[in-house]
Design a protein around this motif. Sequence first.
Motif, PDB file in Angstrom:
ATOM      1  N   ASP A 304       0.811  -1.215   0.000  1.00 55.04           N
ATOM      2  CA  ASP A 304       0.000   0.000   0.000  1.00 55.04           C
ATOM      3  C   ASP A 304       0.844   1.264   0.000  1.00 55.04           C
ATOM      4  OD1 ASP A 304      -2.610  -1.361   0.317  1.00 55.04           O
ATOM      5  OD2 ASP A 304      -1.782  -1.923   2.272  1.00 55.04           O
ATOM      6  N   SER A 305       2.030   1.200   0.564  1.00 52.55           N
ATOM      7  CA  SER A 305       2.894   2.369   0.659  1.00 52.55           C
ATOM      8  C   SER A 305       4.347   1.906   0.591  1.00 52.55           C
ATOM      9  CB  SER A 305       2.642   3.141   1.960  1.00 52.55           C
ATOM     10  OG  SER A 305       2.794   2.295   3.090  1.00 52.55           O
ATOM     11  N   ILE A 306       5.221   2.810   0.165  1.00 51.02           N
ATOM     12  CA  ILE A 306       6.634   2.472  -0.010  1.00 51.02           C
ATOM     13  C   ILE A 306       7.493   3.645   0.431  1.00 51.02           C
ATOM     14  CG2 ILE A 306       6.262   0.865  -1.937  1.00 51.02           C
ATOM     15  CD1 ILE A 306       7.108   3.231  -3.801  1.00 51.02           C
ATOM     16  N   ASP A 307       8.779   3.376   0.599  1.00 48.28           N
ATOM     17  CA  ASP A 307       9.756   4.447   0.796  1.00 48.28           C
ATOM     18  C   ASP A 307      10.217   4.931  -0.563  1.00 48.28           C
ATOM     19  OD1 ASP A 307       9.563   3.867   3.467  1.00 48.28           O
ATOM     20  OD2 ASP A 307      11.477   2.827   3.595  1.00 48.28           O
ATOM     21  N   LEU A 308      10.323   6.250  -0.737  1.00 53.46           N
ATOM     22  CA  LEU A 308      10.781   6.817  -2.004  1.00 53.46           C
ATOM     23  C   LEU A 308      11.655   8.020  -1.708  1.00 53.46           C
ATOM     24  CD1 LEU A 308      10.791   7.043  -5.079  1.00 53.46           C
ATOM     25  CD2 LEU A 308       8.608   8.245  -4.940  1.00 53.46           C
ATOM     26  N   GLU A 309      12.909   7.934  -2.130  1.00 57.18           N
ATOM     27  CA  GLU A 309      13.845   9.047  -1.960  1.00 57.18           C
ATOM     28  C   GLU A 309      14.283   9.538  -3.335  1.00 57.18           C
ATOM     29  OE1 GLU A 309      17.135   8.344   0.620  1.00 57.18           O
ATOM     30  OE2 GLU A 309      15.961   7.099   1.996  1.00 57.18           O
ATOM     31  N   PHE A 310      14.445  10.844  -3.451  1.00 53.53           N
ATOM     32  CA  PHE A 310      14.924  11.458  -4.682  1.00 53.53           C
ATOM     33  C   PHE A 310      16.385  11.862  -4.516  1.00 53.53           C
ATOM     34  CE2 PHE A 310      10.378  11.976  -4.962  1.00 53.53           C
ATOM     35  CZ  PHE A 310      10.099  11.820  -6.307  1.00 53.53           C
ATOM     36  N   PRO A 311      17.137  11.874  -5.590  1.00 49.13           N
ATOM     37  CA  PRO A 311      18.516  12.382  -5.503  1.00 49.13           C
ATOM     38  C   PRO A 311      18.520  13.829  -5.015  1.00 49.13           C
ATOM     39  CG  PRO A 311      18.177  11.250  -7.596  1.00 49.13           C
ATOM     40  CD  PRO A 311      16.827  11.380  -6.954  1.00 49.13           C
ATOM     41  N   GLU A 312      19.561  14.192  -4.307  1.00 52.94           N
ATOM     42  CA  GLU A 312      19.673  15.550  -3.790  1.00 52.94           C
ATOM     43  C   GLU A 312      19.593  16.560  -4.925  1.00 52.94           C
ATOM     44  OE1 GLU A 312      22.707  18.180  -0.969  1.00 52.94           O
ATOM     45  OE2 GLU A 312      23.122  16.060  -1.404  1.00 52.94           O
ATOM     46  N   GLY A 313      18.804  17.601  -4.709  1.00 53.14           N
ATOM     47  CA  GLY A 313      18.681  18.657  -5.703  1.00 53.14           C
ATOM     48  C   GLY A 313      17.531  18.494  -6.664  1.00 53.14           C
ATOM     49  N   ALA A 314      16.791  17.395  -6.581  1.00 51.83           N
ATOM     50  CA  ALA A 314      15.638  17.222  -7.469  1.00 51.83           C
ATOM     51  C   ALA A 314      14.607  18.306  -7.177  1.00 51.83           C
ATOM     52  CB  ALA A 314      15.017  15.844  -7.268  1.00 51.83           C
ATOM     53  N   PRO A 315      14.139  19.036  -8.198  1.00 50.78           N
ATOM     54  CA  PRO A 315      13.208  20.143  -7.964  1.00 50.78           C
ATOM     55  C   PRO A 315      11.899  19.677  -7.335  1.00 50.78           C
ATOM     56  CG  PRO A 315      14.124  20.223 -10.186  1.00 50.78           C
ATOM     57  CD  PRO A 315      14.518  18.902  -9.609  1.00 50.78           C
ATOM     58  N   VAL A 316      11.313  20.531  -6.499  1.00 45.37           N
ATOM     59  CA  VAL A 316      10.072  20.185  -5.826  1.00 45.37           C
ATOM     60  C   VAL A 316       8.970  19.889  -6.835  1.00 45.37           C
ATOM     61  CG1 VAL A 316       8.227  21.077  -4.342  1.00 45.37           C
ATOM     62  CG2 VAL A 316      10.616  21.427  -3.703  1.00 45.37           C
ATOM     63  N   GLY A 317       8.879  20.676  -7.895  1.00 47.13           N
ATOM     64  CA  GLY A 317       7.847  20.453  -8.894  1.00 47.13           C
ATOM     65  C   GLY A 317       7.964  19.097  -9.558  1.00 47.13           C
TER      66      GLY A 317
END
Length: 342
Positions: A304-317
């Motif tokens: 139902d849910s997962i962990d998701l991380e973005f690389p540093e600096g990925a724009p908020v939009g």
Amino acid sequence: MHDWTATAPAAREAEAAGFDAVMTVELGHDVFAPLAIAAMATERVELTPSVAVAFPRSPTVLASQAWDLQANSRGRFVLGLGSQVKGHNERRFGVAWTAPAPRLRDYVRALRAVWQCWETRAKLDFHSEHYTLTLMTPDFSPEPTGLPMVPVTIAAVGEAMLRVAGQVADGVRLHPLCSRKYLEEVCLPQIEIGRQRGGVARERFDVHGGGFVVTGPDEATIASGMEAVRRRIGFYGSTRTYMPILALHGLEELGRKLHRMSVEGRWGEMGALVSDDVVRIFAACGTYQEIAGAIERRFGGVADSIDLEFPEGAPVGLRREVLADVQRIPRRFVRFGPAPSP
């Protein structure tokens, strides 16, 4: 998070990007203090440790921490709870070891007995094999909140703990070293057995995680992310507790080699034994354009849910767009409901 000055900005940014929750991890730093800071900096996101180690903490002490986080976030706190393995309990925390599944079942029930006492001003009278709690005076009781009882989710790998999660918890936190095959063939059937015993509706029970996610703007970033996952698979795979997961995929020999390397202190060499094919058993990998589809193939219909991380600096939009695609994947969990009685 070791730098508390960065906590509030990071939490606000996550909320602005559309994340449903922010998590802390109990590794080298306190797992609860950053959540308190995040509670003051946000209005919507769920706040949760993934996960706090239970047995070194008295149920009453942890009940107090959770109570204040729930009250000051106005009902946004979810307690992620885990047993940790025998070696860490005995040799890192100095806590006597007993069978973890029945002990954690009693622990969750003890927490709820304390919370019920505080909210209703009923007498504290909890008795179980592992915990007896019968004293709670007014000076040591916080004010009732009028909020729902704190949801409790349990970290589970083995079959007994998976059944306990289904029986007494509001959700399960699956280990990152978990494949879709292990989730479908082992985790979900055992959770269902427990859930039938506890009477918790499936739409009120959150199945979280069960693997890694690697994403980024290009293939080079994906490759770098896979290297990090490769090292973590090597680390986790060296622990005999997780051997049944590897065995399900015919990877027993890999597990034995990794364990020998851990005994020899060759931690930095473990990742080299983990192939790209093994990484992809445990991870959904893809660029920003591909990752929602990869997540659906890897987790859709089972988590139902997962962990998701973005690389540093990925724009908020950009994060908001990716998250919107991921959040469109159907799931069975709707929301937490009333907690079972202690």
